[in-house]
Write an enzyme that holds these catalytic residues in place. Structure first.
Site: not given
Ligand code: UT7
Length: 337
Positions: A123, A264, A294
């Site tokens: 990420c 994020h 996500n």
């Protein structure tokens, strides 16, 4: 007074001249998921803030999503792909083992002059990528670069595991960075961290050198992502606070100086909890997780694109990008937009 521009400022800065994102058309709602595993819209919404996620079709790949986002960013920057010096693709769901996803993006864009590679920092791939470009442009070595975050996480999702399958989605986001000698804008600071001791918190173990394709897996689910949700949750809050605090302290910034923190998007509760510890008001924390879930490395550039297009940030604003993910990896960039 903040320390973003001072006598020691570099001669060049990497300024974002274009941004774009792309998500597949196909949507999977929480209600759709509730027909696949023992879950509910209510549970997913209250625990994560996610309502829907975009899912790549069989014909869509990480490189195809990345290329679409890149084209949009290049159009915004009015930059011909043939002039690109460097392409970095942050991804943990690459097109294939090799060559890199970036090689396919280069080919699709016709970016013949660029050198290209993938960056596997989960990420944090996009914020890591920006920190690399910052160094190359500040040193005067490059004129420009394209940094993309692109993922097709739903292709390594275990659709029987309700603790993970509700979280992830597919998409891509990209920015074009160009060299400027105006010291008052661009990437002003980057801070990056890793902790390999905690690799087990988030992983996908097949098919690397530990479990190559011709070795029988001791556990068939090793072909999918595995997460230790609670551990990740606690680490994520702590590390986001750590990275943003580092940015504020190093750059002499207060919350009043910041227009927006673009995190994020891993779980709305994680972001809200970190924001609370940082005393950031709601309007300075961008959230789009309800729409995308996500999307790992794609998450920050998709959020940045949305935030800018919604007019929530304007040129000249100070924006902080922050990410946390598998590795563990985490980091942040201070951008004077
Ligand atoms: O980018 C980094 C990757 N992101 C992550 O790894 C996510 C980080 N972690 C999280 O976002 C949260 O930990 C989750 C959303 C994954 C889980 O939320 P939680 O509040 O930490 O729940 P929990 O794991 O403590 O589980 C609570 C209960 C359990 O039931 P019992 O043991 O209390 O009976 C779970 O079995 O919720 C149950 N549960 C579910 N129930 C309905 C777990 N997943 C689900 C589900 N639907 N999808």
């Amino acid at each position: 007074m903040n320390k973003l521009t001072n006598d020691r400022a570099p001669a060049y800065r990497a300024v974002i001249t274009g941004y774009g994102s792309y998500a597949p058309e196909k949507i999977l709602t929480n209600d759709n998921l509730a027909k696949m595993v023992d879950t509910s819209d209510e549970w997913i919404t209250t625990r994560t803030g996610i309502k829907r996620r975009h899912i790549a079709s069989d014909s869509e790949t990480t490189a195809s999503l990345a290329t679409e986002a890149a084209k949009r960013a290049l159009a915004e920057a009015k930059l011909d792909a043939k002039k690109l010096d460097l392409i970095i693709v942050g991804t943990i769901t690459p097109e294939m083992v090799f060559p890199s996803t970036a090689s396919f993006v280069q080919r699709s864009l016709g970016a013949k002059k660029a050198w290209v590679f993938d960056l596997a920092a989960a990420c944090s791939g996009f914020v890591y990528g920006l920190s690399i470009v910052q160094q190359y442009i500040e040193s005067g070595r490059l004129n420009n670069a394209l940094v993309i975050g692109a993922e097709t996480l739903t292709k390594i999702t275990n659709w029987q595991d309700r603790t993970s399958c509700i979280l992830f989605g597919d998409g891509a986001g990209a920015v074009v960075l160009e060299r400027t000698d105006d010291g008052r804008k661009g990437i002003m600071y980057s801070t990056m961290f890793s902790d390999g001791e905690r690799w087990e918190a988030l992983n996908c173990q097949a098919y690397g050198s530990r479990y190559p394709a011709d070795k029988k897996l001791d556990e068939p689910n090793k072909i999918y992502m595995e997460i230790k949700g609670r551990e990740v949750y606690q680490q994520a809050v702590r590390r986001i606070v750590e990275a943003v605090t580092d940015c504020m302290e190093h750059c002499g910034l207060t919350n009043d100086d910041i227009a927006m923190v673009i995190s994020h998007q891993m779980n709305a509760r994680i972001i809200e909890s970190a924001a609370k510890r940082l005393n950031l008001p709601d309007e300075k924390v961008y959230l789009n997780i309800a729409e995308y879930g996500n999307t790992s490395a794609a998450s920050v550039p998709i959020a940045f694109d949305g935030c800018a297009r919604e007019g929530k940030i304007k040129r000249g604003d100070i924006v902080i990008f922050v990410a946390f993910g598998a590795g563990l990896t985490w980091g942040a960039n201070v951008i004077q937009f």
